[in-house]
Motif scaffolding. Structure first.
Motif, PDB file in Angstrom:
ATOM      1  N   TRP A   1      -4.900   7.528   3.581  1.00 20.61           N
ATOM      2  CA  TRP A   1      -4.976   6.116   3.212  1.00 20.61           C
ATOM      3  C   TRP A   1      -6.405   5.803   2.778  1.00 20.61           C
ATOM      4  O   TRP A   1      -7.367   6.306   3.348  1.00 20.61           O
TER       5      TRP A   1
ATOM      6  N   THR B   1       0.831  -1.207   0.000  1.00 19.03           N
ATOM      7  CA  THR B   1       0.000   0.000   0.000  1.00 19.03           C
ATOM      8  C   THR B   1       0.863   1.255   0.000  1.00 19.03           C
ATOM      9  O   THR B   1       0.596   2.211  -0.738  1.00 19.03           O
TER      10      THR B   1
ATOM     11  N   THR C   1      -8.977   2.392   1.717  1.00 17.94           N
ATOM     12  CA  THR C   1      -9.144   0.944   1.641  1.00 17.94           C
ATOM     13  C   THR C   1     -10.430   0.625   0.898  1.00 17.94           C
ATOM     14  O   THR C   1     -11.361   1.441   0.851  1.00 17.94           O
TER      15      THR C   1
ATOM     16  N   SER D   1      -6.824  -4.510   1.378  1.00 14.28           N
ATOM     17  CA  SER D   1      -5.993  -3.881   0.356  1.00 14.28           C
ATOM     18  C   SER D   1      -6.399  -2.419   0.225  1.00 14.28           C
ATOM     19  O   SER D   1      -7.508  -2.034   0.565  1.00 14.28           O
TER      20      SER D   1
ATOM     21  N   SER E   1      -4.732   1.900  -0.938  1.00 12.98           N
ATOM     22  CA  SER E   1      -3.761   2.772  -1.575  1.00 12.98           C
ATOM     23  C   SER E   1      -3.550   3.995  -0.696  1.00 12.98           C
ATOM     24  O   SER E   1      -4.304   4.228   0.258  1.00 12.98           O
TER      25      SER E   1
END
Length: 318
Positions: free
Chosen positions: A278, A63, A280, A212, A214
């Motif tokens: 962040w 990530t 998800t 998961s 980014s």
């Protein structure tokens, strides 16, 4: 948290404000000989971390690489070090081609979920041996002699954010040293925190899988020392529902985080030196990690939700 811990926090609140972000440059550096330098053999790594923790760390590294490919997080070698007491947290040191590129601290909750308690970018990380040597020299303790004479070093971590060294000397009380800035910590408080931590149990065999996601690019701010201008102490804290907007506001240059009577746990008060968002797949809302420190302590990225549990943010006005 027990009443005893709260009492100690109040007792040492003035101490923490007086010592936060003090320059360490005047302290002498300690060069350790290879045979006495702590290595991977001094602290267990890799095999001591459950497989689920290793998978979680690998996913967080992927990530972190989504908007910072040049840092090589995705291809990093990860070393794991258990953090006591209770071993519910792990320090993860990331390196690429032998060069440190960052760190993560992963914590298992009582519910068996894993969280990224904090992380850092670049070569700085907690548990720096040179900083430890400087702090011990100030206490007239020689690290080489300590290790050769049967002394022990332990990596400790107390939620929400206290990374520390526990230095055990034969026939002497243990020393506790903040691993992010080298401050010597009050032993009464650490004894209570360690006793409280040992009562917490978390399953290491049924840990939740990592989502998961980014990250957005890093946003960094100019670094400053909150002690250079104490007017923020008399100002009103930023309202909780405005904090994220204020941190992301480009025109506001200097913001201070203070946990008041819990500053000893945070190493604060500390400057806000950046942030990173962040995302998800499972969460509709983004998670804001706030960068704290970076001038005379290491820079640490911490979830805003963690910080808001204990502290307030202040705008330092000229």
């Amino acid at each position: 948290m027990t009443l005893g811990i709260l009492s100690c926090l109040v007792l040492f609140s003035f101490w923490s404000i007086a010592n936060a972000e003090e320059p360490k440059t005047s302290l002498p550096s300690l060069a350790l000989s290879p045979e006495h330098r702590p290595t991977h053999h001094a602290f267990q790594n890799d095999k001591s971390a459950p497989a689920a923790v290793q998978r979680f760390a690998e996913q967080q590294a992927v990530t972190l690489s989504t908007n910072n490919a040049e840092a090589n997080w995705k291809n990093a070698d990860l070393d794991f070090y258990p953090l006591g007491p209770g071993t519910h947290s792990w320090m993860v040191q990331a390196a690429f081609e032998g060069k440190p590129i960052g760190y993560m601290i992963i914590t298992a909750t009582e519910q068996g979920q894993m969280m990224l308690s904090e992380y850092g970018q670049g070569e700085q990380s907690p548990y720096n041996y040179e900083l430890l040597g400087q702090a011990l020299n100030q206490q007239h303790v020689e690290l080489e002699a300590l290790l050769a004479g049967g002394g022990e070093l332990h990596l400790g971590y107390a939620l929400p954010l206290l990374a520390y060294w526990k230095v055990e000397q034969p026939n002497h009380p243990a020393l506790y040293i903040d691993a992010t800035n080298g401050d010597v910590l009050p032993p009464q408080l650490l004894n209570l925190l360690e006793a409280d931590s040992k009562q917490v149990s978390a399953s290491q065999t049924h840990l939740s899988p990592a989502p998961s996601g980014s990250v957005d690019p890093l946003h960094l701010r100019p670094v400053f020392n909150p002690d250079d201008n104490l007017l923020w102490i008399t100002s009103k804290p930023v309202a909780a529902d405005r904090v994220q907007d204020v941190i992301q506001h480009v025109e506001i240059q200097e913001i201070v985080f203070s946990a008041d009577d819990r500053n000893v746990i945070y190493g604060g008060p500390l400057p806000v030196s950046g942030y990173q968002l962040w995302h998800t797949e499972q969460e509709e809302e983004s998670i804001l990690y706030v960068a704290l420190g970076g001038k005379t302590s290491i820079q640490r990225f911490v979830p805003l939700s963690t910080l808001q549990q204990d502290g307030q943010f202040y705008i330092l006005k000229p």
